[in-house]
Design a protein around this motif. Structure first.
Motif: not given
Length: 274
Positions: A244-271
């Protein structure tokens, strides 16, 4: 009771993240840091694969009319268009199927770590954004599964192989990115990804079961069944939401979510390693 609640939580996360292109592996690794099941490492590895069966059964249920190639009402027959689609799915399954069977243990030892997960989360997040920006004003060349050629299907399968090798890529994310790059529309890319998951997940689960054997306690069987059931129910809602979502929107929101999550993963394990 605590283990049951944990299993339900893992099933919910699996059901959501298996179909949204945000990496179920990445989320499971993070969740496991905070909520650990009281099971052996061998059973945990099996659990992660088996609960995917619940997720894939949701696809089978929702898309049964589109994927079942035999006519059983009235006169017996075979739907040639659906059989042709399964031929393309088989071709697309070859790269990950062959390489996965031969080198699964090797890839797990080399790449199943938080660094790989984080890098692939970020990399494919960037790819989603770049591809969607590139395709902003373009018309998809492929607007139906029937229009997907066998060479195109094989190339989509190569992207699925990337996900099989590098955890954090997201199987659905990789195949959708590949399909978009090849000129497939968003809805067709998502549906083909769902159908391609059927042999991939059933095959992966079968291999894990054969390696692990069938020696489970009653409580372990209960956890597996519960995790599958929860993943199944949640997957139904996740799949319907995404389509339902992609009928009206693109996948960019998932791209930004992935980037933020990836950074959080690096930060969490580094700390946590300090």
């Amino acid at each position: 009771m605590i283990e049951i609640l944990k299993t339900i939580l893992f099933g919910i996360v699996e059901g959501i993240t298996e179909w949204l292109p945000i990496s179920s592996t990445g989320h499971m690794i993070l969740l496991d840091e905070f909520v650990k099941l009281d099971v052996s490492e061998a059973f945990w590895d099996l659990f992660l694969v088996i609960i995917q069966l619940g997720a894939i059964l949701a696809v089978v249920l929702i898309y049964w009319d589109k994927i079942f190639p035999f006519r059983v009402r009235g006169r017996w027959g075979v739907d040639r268009q659906k059989m042709n689609m399964w031929g393309k799915i088989l071709v697309a399954s070859i790269p990950a199927g062959v390489i996965g069977i031969l080198f699964d243990d090797l890839f797990t030892a080399w790449f199943y770590n938080y660094q790989t997960v984080a890098i692939m989360l970020i990399l494919f997040g960037v790819l989603f954004i770049v591809i969607e920006n590139r395709n902003r004003n373009s018309v998809p060349r492929v607007r139906s599964i029937a229009s997907i050629t066998y060479p195109t299907a094989f190339m989509i399968g190569v992207f699925q192989l990337i996900a099989a090798v590098f955890p954090g890529t997201s199987r659905s994310g990789a195949t959708i990115v590949g399909a978009l790059l090849l000129g497939v529309s968003r809805t067709v890319a998502a549906e083909f990804t769902f159908f391609l998951a059927i042999p991939a997940m059933f095959g992966g689960s079968a291999i894990k079961l054969l390696k692990a054997g069938f020696h489970f306690s009653a409580s372990e069987v209960g956890l597996l069944v519960l995790g599958m059931a929860v993943a199944f129910i949640v997957s139904i809602f996740a799949i319907k939401f995404l389509m339902s979502y992609i009928k009206k929107h693109d996948f960019k929101v998932f791209g930004w979510y992935r980037i933020v999550l990836g950074i959080l993963v690096l930060l969490y394990f580094a700390i946590s390693s300090m």
